[in-house]
Design a protein around this motif. Structure first.
Motif, PDB file in Angstrom:
ATOM      1  N   GLU A 307     -16.321 -14.827 -61.364  1.00 15.91           N
ATOM      2  CA  GLU A 307     -16.266 -15.239 -62.363  1.00 15.91           C
ATOM      3  C   GLU A 307     -16.352 -16.997 -62.292  1.00 15.91           C
ATOM      4  O   GLU A 307     -17.017 -17.736 -63.208  1.00 15.91           O
ATOM      5  CB  GLU A 307     -15.204 -14.979 -63.432  1.00 15.91           C
ATOM      6  CG  GLU A 307     -15.508 -13.581 -63.807  1.00 15.91           C
ATOM      7  CD  GLU A 307     -14.226 -13.031 -64.366  1.00 15.91           C
ATOM      8  OE1 GLU A 307     -14.554 -11.872 -64.970  1.00 15.91           O
ATOM      9  OE2 GLU A 307     -13.030 -13.566 -64.588  1.00 15.91           O
ATOM     10  N   ALA A 308     -15.429 -17.541 -61.373  1.00 18.53           N
ATOM     11  CA  ALA A 308     -15.357 -18.946 -61.090  1.00 18.53           C
ATOM     12  C   ALA A 308     -16.736 -19.446 -60.730  1.00 18.53           C
ATOM     13  O   ALA A 308     -16.912 -20.358 -60.988  1.00 18.53           O
ATOM     14  CB  ALA A 308     -14.236 -19.268 -60.178  1.00 18.53           C
ATOM     15  N   LEU A 309     -17.318 -18.528 -59.897  1.00 15.58           N
ATOM     16  CA  LEU A 309     -18.862 -19.004 -59.232  1.00 15.58           C
ATOM     17  C   LEU A 309     -19.845 -19.110 -60.408  1.00 15.58           C
ATOM     18  O   LEU A 309     -20.304 -20.099 -60.610  1.00 15.58           O
ATOM     19  CB  LEU A 309     -19.112 -18.224 -58.291  1.00 15.58           C
ATOM     20  CG  LEU A 309     -20.555 -18.383 -57.683  1.00 15.58           C
ATOM     21  CD1 LEU A 309     -20.396 -19.543 -56.965  1.00 15.58           C
ATOM     22  CD2 LEU A 309     -20.994 -17.099 -56.743  1.00 15.58           C
ATOM     23  N   THR A 310     -19.527 -17.956 -61.561  1.00 18.54           N
ATOM     24  CA  THR A 310     -20.768 -18.233 -62.460  1.00 18.54           C
ATOM     25  C   THR A 310     -20.340 -19.391 -63.395  1.00 18.54           C
ATOM     26  O   THR A 310     -21.200 -19.987 -63.779  1.00 18.54           O
ATOM     27  CB  THR A 310     -20.414 -17.053 -63.315  1.00 18.54           C
ATOM     28  OG1 THR A 310     -20.581 -15.833 -62.347  1.00 18.54           O
ATOM     29  CG2 THR A 310     -21.179 -16.892 -64.430  1.00 18.54           C
ATOM     30  N   ARG A 311     -19.058 -19.750 -63.455  1.00 17.45           N
ATOM     31  CA  ARG A 311     -18.970 -20.989 -64.415  1.00 17.45           C
ATOM     32  C   ARG A 311     -19.110 -22.165 -63.461  1.00 17.45           C
ATOM     33  O   ARG A 311     -19.676 -23.326 -64.144  1.00 17.45           O
ATOM     34  CB  ARG A 311     -17.372 -20.902 -64.727  1.00 17.45           C
ATOM     35  CG  ARG A 311     -16.940 -19.879 -65.802  1.00 17.45           C
ATOM     36  CD  ARG A 311     -15.563 -19.873 -66.161  1.00 17.45           C
ATOM     37  NE  ARG A 311     -15.578 -18.762 -67.098  1.00 17.45           N
ATOM     38  CZ  ARG A 311     -14.443 -17.990 -67.393  1.00 17.45           C
ATOM     39  NH1 ARG A 311     -13.220 -18.438 -66.878  1.00 17.45           N
ATOM     40  NH2 ARG A 311     -14.420 -17.030 -68.515  1.00 17.45           N
ATOM     41  N   GLU A 313     -21.479 -22.582 -61.570  1.00 19.50           N
ATOM     42  CA  GLU A 313     -22.934 -22.778 -61.434  1.00 19.50           C
ATOM     43  C   GLU A 313     -23.567 -23.071 -63.127  1.00 19.50           C
ATOM     44  O   GLU A 313     -24.671 -23.144 -63.224  1.00 19.50           O
ATOM     45  CB  GLU A 313     -23.677 -21.487 -61.198  1.00 19.50           C
ATOM     46  CG  GLU A 313     -23.497 -21.054 -59.553  1.00 19.50           C
ATOM     47  CD  GLU A 313     -23.871 -19.719 -59.335  1.00 19.50           C
ATOM     48  OE1 GLU A 313     -24.440 -19.444 -58.196  1.00 19.50           O
ATOM     49  OE2 GLU A 313     -23.859 -18.965 -60.192  1.00 19.50           O
ATOM     50  N   GLY A 314     -22.682 -23.164 -63.880  1.00 16.75           N
ATOM     51  CA  GLY A 314     -22.875 -23.497 -65.385  1.00 16.75           C
ATOM     52  C   GLY A 314     -23.578 -22.309 -66.010  1.00 16.75           C
ATOM     53  O   GLY A 314     -24.379 -22.540 -67.256  1.00 16.75           O
ATOM     54  N   LYS A 315     -23.370 -21.305 -65.399  1.00 15.20           N
ATOM     55  CA  LYS A 315     -24.150 -19.852 -66.243  1.00 15.20           C
ATOM     56  C   LYS A 315     -23.215 -19.300 -67.452  1.00 15.20           C
ATOM     57  O   LYS A 315     -23.709 -18.640 -68.150  1.00 15.20           O
ATOM     58  CB  LYS A 315     -24.188 -19.006 -65.301  1.00 15.20           C
ATOM     59  CG  LYS A 315     -25.525 -19.061 -64.084  1.00 15.20           C
ATOM     60  CD  LYS A 315     -25.870 -17.856 -63.417  1.00 15.20           C
ATOM     61  CE  LYS A 315     -26.286 -18.064 -62.279  1.00 15.20           C
ATOM     62  NZ  LYS A 315     -26.155 -17.304 -61.284  1.00 15.20           N
ATOM     63  N   SER A 316     -22.182 -19.595 -67.590  1.00 10.56           N
ATOM     64  CA  SER A 316     -21.188 -19.075 -68.698  1.00 10.56           C
ATOM     65  C   SER A 316     -20.829 -20.131 -69.490  1.00 10.56           C
ATOM     66  O   SER A 316     -20.340 -21.286 -69.091  1.00 10.56           O
ATOM     67  CB  SER A 316     -19.932 -18.422 -68.087  1.00 10.56           C
ATOM     68  OG  SER A 316     -19.145 -18.075 -68.754  1.00 10.56           O
TER      69      SER A 316
END
Ligand SMILES: Cc1cc2nc3c(=O)[nH]c(=O)nc-3n(C[C@H](O)[C@H](O)[C@H](O)COP(=O)(O)OP(=O)(O)OC[C@H]3O[C@@H](n4cnc5c(N)ncnc54)[C@H](O)[C@@H]3O)c2cc1C
Length: 316
Positions: A307-311, A313-316
């Motif tokens: 989840e931290a990675l998704t954030r 990457e600006g996806k969330s």
């Protein structure tokens, strides 16, 4: 001017507290209540009374403790309305959160949503609405139980705390403030004023997960948080913090070392999660076995990293 009174009359609901008996038949004993007007006034009262004084903020932890305690302090100092301990602000140093800010105020703050979303995820898991409306961030950190829910995110975000005491103010990393179960670096006469998340840590990928026996009104069997950044596709500044798996919140530093400088992948996160398990010291108790907690650490670490990675990457 401080306000004085005999608790609970000073809070204006005396009969409710006096008659409030729990299943062990204990009841809240009377004590002197003081509501100072400033943090310095609070420090002066605490210093003058030494071990005979205790701080109260929301009272969600302390009133329970007081009901079961055989000794009653001479004076209870209410810091919940001190303006210096309130407010959430963006400063040049970072995001400042007053110690008397409640979990509900954290959940409602647009600044926290924008800069440290995982703090709202953690606040949402504390008790139920009534507990979150009264319970403060400072009270949560000072109670310092291994399962405290605001600890892991703040450790993952490298937060610092500022204390006020008879010798003035001092600031330290939260990791140094947590000394052990129900033990912090607070010294006699000191109070916790504010928490600062440094500006370098704001807005980066960060996530929190809590595992309890129920979705609400349950202490964490394990809670986990991770914060990270990406530089040219490689992970940087990874911090993993775990709660309820050791005497106090810990960082999984060996897992962090594995991740830093590498390209993120599911396999890499799984390897890091296995290492995080080996860095924790979960216990067997009536809530869960150490083995079950190890499974939760593994699952939780993988999830917060993803989840931290998704954030990040600006996806969330
Ligand atoms: C039903 C219930 C459910 C709960 N669920 C959770 C949960 O899911 N997760 C979780 O983490 N916690 C939970 N808690 C614990 C509690 O609600 C939180 O820890 C809360 O944040 C405590 O804040 P408070 O303001 O009520 O602290 P208080 O009870 O007022 O104080 C707690 C301790 O901190 C000290 N203190 C308070 N403020 C300061 C300050 N500024 N400086 C120095 N010392 C200070 C007090 O002297 C006392 O020792 C729950 C409690 C209840 C009653």
């Amino acid at each position: 001017m401080p306000r004085f009174g005999l608790f609970p009359a000073a809070f204006g609901h005396s009969s409710g507290f006096n008659e409030d008996r729990d299943d062990r038949g204990s009841k809240l004993k009377p004590f002197e209540y003081v509501a100072p007007g400033t943090a310095d006034e609070a420090v002066a009262i605490l210093t003058k009374n030494g071990l005979n004084a205790r701080i109260i903020a929301g009272g969600t932890d302390y009133l329970v403790e007081l009901k079961h305690s055989s000794s009653v302090p001479k004076v209870v100092v209410d810091v919940s309305k001190l303006s210096e301990l309130k407010g959430i602000d963006l400063t040049e140093q970072g995001l400042r959160i007053g110690s008397a800010v409640t979990h509900s105020e954290i959940m409602a703050s647009p600044l926290v949503a924008e800069h440290a979303l995982a703090m709202q995820e953690a606040a949402l898991t504390v008790g139920a609405v009534q507990t979150r409306n009264l319970g403060t961030l400072g009270g949560n950190l000072v109670t310092c139980v291994p399962s405290l829910d605001s600890g892991p995110v703040l450790v993952a975000l490298d937060a610092a705390v500022t204390l006020a005491g008879p010798k003035g103010r001092r600031t330290m990393p939260l990791t140094e403030f947590f000394v052990g179960p129900r033990k912090t670096a607070l010294e006699s006469g000191e109070l916790l004023v504010e928490i600062l998340i440094p500006k370098e840590r704001l807005g980066r990928g960060c996530s929190f997960r809590k595992f309890g026996l129920r979705k609400g009104q349950a202490l964490a069997l394990v809670n986990a948080a991770a914060s990270l950044d990406l530089d040219k596709g490689k992970l940087t500044d990874v911090r993993i913090a775990l709660g309820a798996v050791a005497p106090t919140v810990i960082r999984a530093v060996t897992a962090e070392k594995l991740l830093n400088g590498k390209a993120p992948s599911e396999d890499l996160f799984a390897e890091a999660a296995d290492i995080a398990v080996s860095e924790a010291k979960p216990i067997n108790d009536f809530r869960a076995s150490a083995d079950y907690r190890r499974d939760l650490i593994r699952a939780g670490t993988k999830r917060v990293l993803a989840e931290a990675l998704t954030r990040a990457e600006g996806k969330s």
